[in-house]
Scaffold this motif. Structure first.
Motif, PDB file in Angstrom:
ATOM      1  N   ASP A 188      -2.946  12.406   8.397  1.00 41.93           N
ATOM      2  CA  ASP A 188      -2.742  11.773   7.094  1.00 41.93           C
ATOM      3  C   ASP A 188      -1.292  11.311   6.943  1.00 41.93           C
ATOM      4  N   PHE A 189      -0.368  12.144   7.368  1.00 38.67           N
ATOM      5  CA  PHE A 189       1.047  11.813   7.245  1.00 38.67           C
ATOM      6  C   PHE A 189       1.375  10.592   8.107  1.00 38.67           C
ATOM      7  N   LEU A 190       0.813  10.544   9.302  1.00 41.72           N
ATOM      8  CA  LEU A 190       1.048   9.393  10.182  1.00 41.72           C
ATOM      9  C   LEU A 190       0.434   8.118   9.603  1.00 41.72           C
ATOM     10  N   ALA A 191      -0.725   8.259   8.943  1.00 39.11           N
ATOM     11  CA  ALA A 191      -1.341   7.091   8.304  1.00 39.11           C
ATOM     12  C   ALA A 191      -0.427   6.528   7.224  1.00 39.11           C
ATOM     13  N   PHE A 192       0.206   7.415   6.450  1.00 40.25           N
ATOM     14  CA  PHE A 192       1.129   6.924   5.428  1.00 40.25           C
ATOM     15  C   PHE A 192       2.355   6.279   6.071  1.00 40.25           C
ATOM     16  N   LEU A 193       2.891   6.869   7.141  1.00 39.93           N
ATOM     17  CA  LEU A 193       4.051   6.287   7.806  1.00 39.93           C
ATOM     18  C   LEU A 193       3.742   4.887   8.324  1.00 39.93           C
ATOM     19  N   ASN A 194       2.514   4.678   8.802  1.00 44.59           N
ATOM     20  CA  ASN A 194       2.122   3.339   9.251  1.00 44.59           C
ATOM     21  C   ASN A 194       2.130   2.355   8.087  1.00 44.59           C
ATOM     22  N   LEU A 195       1.605   2.782   6.928  1.00 48.52           N
ATOM     23  CA  LEU A 195       1.625   1.925   5.738  1.00 48.52           C
ATOM     24  C   LEU A 195       3.060   1.652   5.308  1.00 48.52           C
ATOM     25  N   TYR A 196       3.886   2.671   5.373  1.00 46.90           N
ATOM     26  CA  TYR A 196       5.297   2.536   4.987  1.00 46.90           C
ATOM     27  C   TYR A 196       5.996   1.491   5.873  1.00 46.90           C
ATOM     28  N   ALA A 197       5.686   1.545   7.162  1.00 48.63           N
ATOM     29  CA  ALA A 197       6.315   0.598   8.093  1.00 48.63           C
ATOM     30  C   ALA A 197       5.841  -0.829   7.860  1.00 48.63           C
ATOM     31  N   LEU A 198       4.609  -0.993   7.371  1.00 44.71           N
ATOM     32  CA  LEU A 198       4.086  -2.338   7.096  1.00 44.71           C
ATOM     33  C   LEU A 198       4.841  -3.000   5.936  1.00 44.71           C
ATOM     34  N   GLY A 199       5.345  -2.202   5.006  1.00 46.82           N
ATOM     35  CA  GLY A 199       6.047  -2.767   3.863  1.00 46.82           C
ATOM     36  C   GLY A 199       5.126  -3.539   2.944  1.00 46.82           C
ATOM     37  N   LEU A 241       0.803  -1.220   0.000  1.00 49.92           N
ATOM     38  CA  LEU A 241       0.000   0.000   0.000  1.00 49.92           C
ATOM     39  C   LEU A 241       0.836   1.271   0.000  1.00 49.92           C
ATOM     40  N   ALA A 242       2.070   1.202   0.480  1.00 49.47           N
ATOM     41  CA  ALA A 242       2.915   2.390   0.505  1.00 49.47           C
ATOM     42  C   ALA A 242       3.778   2.523  -0.749  1.00 49.47           C
ATOM     43  N   ASP A 243       3.550   1.685  -1.745  1.00 43.32           N
ATOM     44  CA  ASP A 243       4.249   1.828  -3.023  1.00 43.32           C
ATOM     45  C   ASP A 243       3.583   2.982  -3.768  1.00 43.32           C
ATOM     46  N   TRP A 244       3.829   4.199  -3.282  1.00 39.89           N
ATOM     47  CA  TRP A 244       3.053   5.368  -3.712  1.00 39.89           C
ATOM     48  C   TRP A 244       3.340   5.771  -5.154  1.00 39.89           C
ATOM     49  N   ASP A 245       4.551   5.450  -5.647  1.00 33.02           N
ATOM     50  CA  ASP A 245       4.850   5.770  -7.038  1.00 33.02           C
ATOM     51  C   ASP A 245       4.593   4.583  -7.962  1.00 33.02           C
ATOM     52  N   ASP A 246       4.029   3.486  -7.399  1.00 35.40           N
ATOM     53  CA  ASP A 246       3.666   2.295  -8.175  1.00 35.40           C
ATOM     54  C   ASP A 246       4.823   1.771  -9.011  1.00 35.40           C
ATOM     55  N   SER A 247       6.022   1.785  -8.427  1.00 41.70           N
ATOM     56  CA  SER A 247       7.184   1.297  -9.143  1.00 41.70           C
ATOM     57  C   SER A 247       7.484  -0.166  -8.836  1.00 41.70           C
ATOM     58  N   GLY A 248       6.763  -0.745  -7.879  1.00 46.46           N
ATOM     59  CA  GLY A 248       6.992  -2.132  -7.510  1.00 46.46           C
ATOM     60  C   GLY A 248       8.055  -2.242  -6.427  1.00 46.46           C
ATOM     61  N   GLY A 249       7.991  -3.333  -5.645  1.00 46.45           N
ATOM     62  CA  GLY A 249       8.997  -3.559  -4.623  1.00 46.45           C
ATOM     63  C   GLY A 249       8.674  -2.867  -3.314  1.00 46.45           C
ATOM     64  N   GLU A 250       9.590  -3.029  -2.358  1.00 51.25           N
ATOM     65  CA  GLU A 250       9.406  -2.460  -1.032  1.00 51.25           C
ATOM     66  C   GLU A 250       9.388  -0.933  -1.081  1.00 51.25           C
ATOM     67  N   ASN A 305      10.307   2.840  -0.607  1.00 48.88           N
ATOM     68  CA  ASN A 305      11.629   3.463  -0.479  1.00 48.88           C
ATOM     69  C   ASN A 305      11.472   4.980  -0.480  1.00 48.88           C
ATOM     70  N   SER A 306      12.587   5.675  -0.586  1.00 50.39           N
ATOM     71  CA  SER A 306      12.550   7.138  -0.500  1.00 50.39           C
ATOM     72  C   SER A 306      11.728   7.764  -1.619  1.00 50.39           C
ATOM     73  N   SER A 307      11.696   7.112  -2.795  1.00 52.71           N
ATOM     74  CA  SER A 307      10.906   7.647  -3.897  1.00 52.71           C
ATOM     75  C   SER A 307       9.421   7.659  -3.539  1.00 52.71           C
ATOM     76  N   ASP A 308       8.940   6.581  -2.880  1.00 50.38           N
ATOM     77  CA  ASP A 308       7.540   6.535  -2.452  1.00 50.38           C
ATOM     78  C   ASP A 308       7.272   7.590  -1.390  1.00 50.38           C
ATOM     79  N   PHE A 309       8.221   7.751  -0.465  1.00 55.98           N
ATOM     80  CA  PHE A 309       8.065   8.750   0.595  1.00 55.98           C
ATOM     81  C   PHE A 309       7.947  10.142  -0.002  1.00 55.98           C
ATOM     82  N   LEU A 310       8.829  10.474  -0.949  1.00 57.74           N
ATOM     83  CA  LEU A 310       8.787  11.802  -1.566  1.00 57.74           C
ATOM     84  C   LEU A 310       7.539  11.985  -2.419  1.00 57.74           C
ATOM     85  N   ALA A 311       7.094  10.909  -3.096  1.00 61.36           N
ATOM     86  CA  ALA A 311       5.878  11.001  -3.910  1.00 61.36           C
ATOM     87  C   ALA A 311       4.669  11.309  -3.034  1.00 61.36           C
TER      88      ALA A 311
END
Length: 438
Positions: A425-436, A381-390, A392-398
């Motif tokens: 909202d930012f914390l919700a994304f960080l939670n998704l990011y941590a889930l991987g 869910l945190a693959d925000w740039d839809d590039s595939g994989g875990e 990363n910083s690109s998803d965070f910046l996107a």
């Protein structure tokens, strides 16, 4: 962007999800959209394909008015804009038709808005899911207009407009940095524009292409380089390559050493970049060949010698790539009786291997734009740039860019959003990011 993946996860946790929020899901499968340029009724075809096998099939052909030529897919994959060329808007000589479709989870299209925009909109680019840039192309001088799309109100309102010089036929967007690149074949220049969070344009500079047409300008996947075909200009065999300079640099672009590069084909005009930036695929207008070039770490090009001949002069409609797959449209049955979509596997050496038979696009003249949506990484869910994989910083910046610009997709908390963009909202994304990824 992972809106419906987020909502699915919240539903799994037992959180109620508003039904209206689920209606804005993107296509789950990799999909290409193809514009049909036809006086008796243009359309946009949706063709899904398997990125592993390359197998593809037509799933929809949405009516889009006559002379449908330009397509633009929003960065999240939720919206597809389709514009009609000159003469499509009866009774409005200075206006042309434009439609915005919602892309459904099954890759079908639902029309949300039909409106009119000035001139001949030969090219469009979304800056984000809120702002759409549209060229008004004219032989006497062209402009680019930025429009705000309001999904709940179903309106498209111009927020700014700027002159882009002589004849413009193409644009390139960099959503990560909120930049637009426009080309001018009259003056042989490429210009760069910044787009603010409120939809205003800021001119950042230009670079001369020294007598070579900059056609079909495309950014490399890593955002480091910009390429363009030279068409019939300058001996009909040139390909331009530039390094993209950071915002605030004295020059917006710098020529890659060796540019312009030479193609063995005639009139390089359509390009796609495959294998994560390792292979540039160039379609040629006059000899209708697709030829490949290896991309060195510094962005320079070396022709491989591999090619595919589509057929008669001018029959390549467009091409685009996803991973090691290259999709090319043949817009005419002349001489060979073939018309539709080719799918090729691009080898690491630049070889082209056709997969299956040519696929019908469900209408005549697939001469307009071809754009690809990569599908959703449903387990991440945190693959925000839809590039595939875990993540990363690109998803965070996107996500940070979307959150800072109040993009609807970034309104994560509570599930379905509350119309505000704050720390929850930012914390919700960080939670998704941590889930991987699952």
């Amino acid at each position: 962007m992972p809106t419906h993946r987020f909502l699915s996860r919240m539903s799994a946790f037992g959180v109620a999800v508003p039904a209206c929020a689920l209606a804005s899901a993107q296509a789950t499968q990799p999909t290409c959209f193809i514009a049909h340029y036809y006086s008796l009724g243009g359309s946009v075809a949706s063709i899904t394909f398997d990125p592993n096998s390359g197998a593809a099939g037509l799933v929809d052909n949405a009516p889009a008015g006559i002379w449908t030529i330009s397509l633009a897919l929003s960065p999240s994959g939720r919206f597809l804009a389709a514009s009609n060329a000159a003469g499509s808007s009866d009774g409005f000589p200075d206006l042309e038709d434009l439609r915005i479709f919602r892309v459904n989870a099954d890759s079908t299209l639902t029309e949300l808005l039909e409106t009119k925009v000035p001139g001949s909109p030969l090219a469009m680019q979304w800056v984000d899911d809120r702002f759409l840039a549209i060229l008004d192309t004219d032989l006497s001088g062209s402009t680019v207009g930025v429009y705000e799309f309001d999904e709940p109100l179903l309106t498209l309102v111009e927020t700014d407009r700027a002159s882009t010089g002589g004849f413009n036929a193409d644009m390139c967007a960099d959503p990560d940095q909120r930049l637009l690149y426009t080309q001018d074949t009259n003056a042989y220049v490429i210009r760069r524009w910044g787009v603010s969070g409120s939809g205003t344009l800021a001119y950042e500079g230009q670079i001369s292409t020294l007598g070579v047409y900059p056609l079909d300008i495309k950014r490399s996947p890593d955002g480091a380089h910009l390429y363009a075909g030279g068409g019939i200009s300058s001996d009909r065999n040139k390909i331009l390559g530039f390094d993209i300079n950071p915002i605030g640099s004295p020059a917006i672009l710098s020529p890659i050493p060796g540019s312009p590069f030479i193609s063995s084909g005639n009139s390089p005009a359509y390009l796609a970049i495959a294998r994560d930036g390792a292979v540039l695929c160039m379609g040629h207008g006059t000899d209708a060949t697709v030829r490949t070039f290896l991309v060195a770490p510094d962005g320079s090009l070396t022709e491989t010698g591999f090619l595919f001949d589509i057929g008669l002069q001018g029959t390549i409609g467009d091409l685009d790539a996803l991973g090691d797959l290259l999709l090319v449209t043949d817009d005419s049955t002349a001489t060979d009786g073939v018309q539709g979509l080719y799918v090729f596997r691009v080898g690491a050496d630049g070889s082209l291997t056709q997969i299956g038979s040519v696929i019908s696009t469900g209408n005549t003249r697939p001469e307009g734009d071809l754009v690809i949506w990569r599908g959703l990484n449903a387990g991440c869910l945190a693959d925000w740039d839809d590039s595939g994989g875990e993540p990363n910083s690109s998803d965070f910046l996107a996500y940070l860019n979307d959150w800072a610009s109040n993009a609807p997709l970034a309104d994560l908390a509570p599930p379905g959003g509350d119309g505000s963009w704050d720390s929850s909202d930012f914390l919700a994304f960080l939670n998704l990011y941590a889930l991987g990824c699952e």
